[in-house]
Design a protein around this motif. Structure first.
Motif, PDB file in Angstrom:
ATOM      1  N   LEU C  18       0.832  -1.203   0.000  1.00  0.00           N
ATOM      2  CA  LEU C  18       0.000   0.000   0.000  1.00  0.00           C
ATOM      3  C   LEU C  18       0.869   1.256   0.000  1.00  0.00           C
ATOM      4  O   LEU C  18       0.618   2.204  -0.760  1.00  0.00           O
ATOM      5  N   ASN C  22       0.965   4.128  -2.763  1.00  0.00           N
ATOM      6  CA  ASN C  22       0.684   5.524  -2.368  1.00  0.00           C
ATOM      7  C   ASN C  22       1.743   6.460  -2.936  1.00  0.00           C
ATOM      8  O   ASN C  22       1.432   7.530  -3.473  1.00  0.00           O
ATOM      9  N   ASN C  25       1.478   6.773  -6.754  1.00  0.00           N
ATOM     10  CA  ASN C  25       0.335   7.626  -7.103  1.00  0.00           C
ATOM     11  C   ASN C  25       0.621   9.093  -6.805  1.00  0.00           C
ATOM     12  O   ASN C  25       0.192   9.982  -7.544  1.00  0.00           O
ATOM     13  N   LEU C  26       1.322   9.327  -5.714  1.00  0.00           N
ATOM     14  CA  LEU C  26       1.649  10.711  -5.338  1.00  0.00           C
ATOM     15  C   LEU C  26       2.540  11.360  -6.394  1.00  0.00           C
ATOM     16  O   LEU C  26       2.319  12.519  -6.786  1.00  0.00           O
ATOM     17  N   PRO C 114       0.637   5.109   6.199  1.00  0.00           N
ATOM     18  CA  PRO C 114      -0.419   4.294   5.594  1.00  0.00           C
ATOM     19  C   PRO C 114      -0.816   3.123   6.518  1.00  0.00           C
ATOM     20  O   PRO C 114      -0.079   2.784   7.441  1.00  0.00           O
TER      21      PRO C 114
END
Lengths: 114, 114, 114
Positions: C18, C22, C25-26, C114
């Protein structure tokens, strides 16, 4: 006094109830007029913002009426096949949940990850 | 040099041991004289601050003697039926765990959620 | 514009995938040129930075090539019997994972767990 500003981060469905109670207790403690609150849901937790079959619907609506902002991560929505029109109408879709959180902290917001 | 200030957040009992070891390692690394540390326990984790049957008691006391502040959330205490006199005498009760964390961050404290 | 600076914290192996998604994607959302990203692994999560038998190796290398910094906590390495030469060569060993995170936040970095 400046308002306290805080972004809550949820990425696990199992933490949704705790997070919403945290927010409710925070408003009771500090007062809604002294707070700006945003909740960012990404990963599996984005499902809590879907209207159907949602046990948390009444609590979400109550908090939204108290000006708590709820954001859904577009990446998580795409991964889970969730469309915008399936979300509660008070939800804001953000291009990236973590991006939204980074921007808030850069603007001085506190961060809480229940 | 200004001291580093950090608030640790625990809301799961399973994270108590990790959090206390994190704090101990932090003090060893940076030095107690260069740190202000507060630990806020809410939700189920508030039980770690109850005196009876507590495997973490010796470690909590040792950290409290090193000036680590321990706070218990009054909402969690009410939910779990815990009275103030059941807590270790070095524990501070705060009206809301998340409220305490928000205020610390607004005052410039770092936040760590193990 | 100043770059956004963010430190990701992982202390559970189950959160590694995850966290890496993350971060990916950031970077897609905000752009690598506008970001400084550091990932601090402590406790069990430090194992993700060991080269052998690591399903996350390709993703870690790809992110390292995008200038994401990866730090391993020396306390966790000692507890788990991990030597520095077992880690990917792009990994930085820090004396304490939480100490590193505190220093980053004191320097104005955002924190995501996260």
């Amino acid at each position: 006094m400046d308002k306290y500003k805080v972004v809550f981060h949820i990425d696990e469905q199992v933490k949704v109830g705790l997070t919403l109670h945290n927010i409710s207790n925070l408003i009771t403690d500090i007062g809604g007029d002294n707070l700006e609150i945003e909740t960012v849901a990404n990963s599996d937790a984005v499902q809590v913002l879907v209207r159907s079959n949602n046990e948390f619907g009444p609590m979400l609506k109550e908090l939204a009426e108290k000006q708590v902002v709820f954001c859904a991560c577009a990446n998580a929505m795409r991964n889970l096949g969730i469309q915008k029109d399936e979300l509660f109408d008070f939800v804001t879709v953000v291009s990236s949940g973590v991006g939204e959180i980074v921007k808030k902290q850069a603007a001085g917001w506190a961060y809480i990850r229940p």
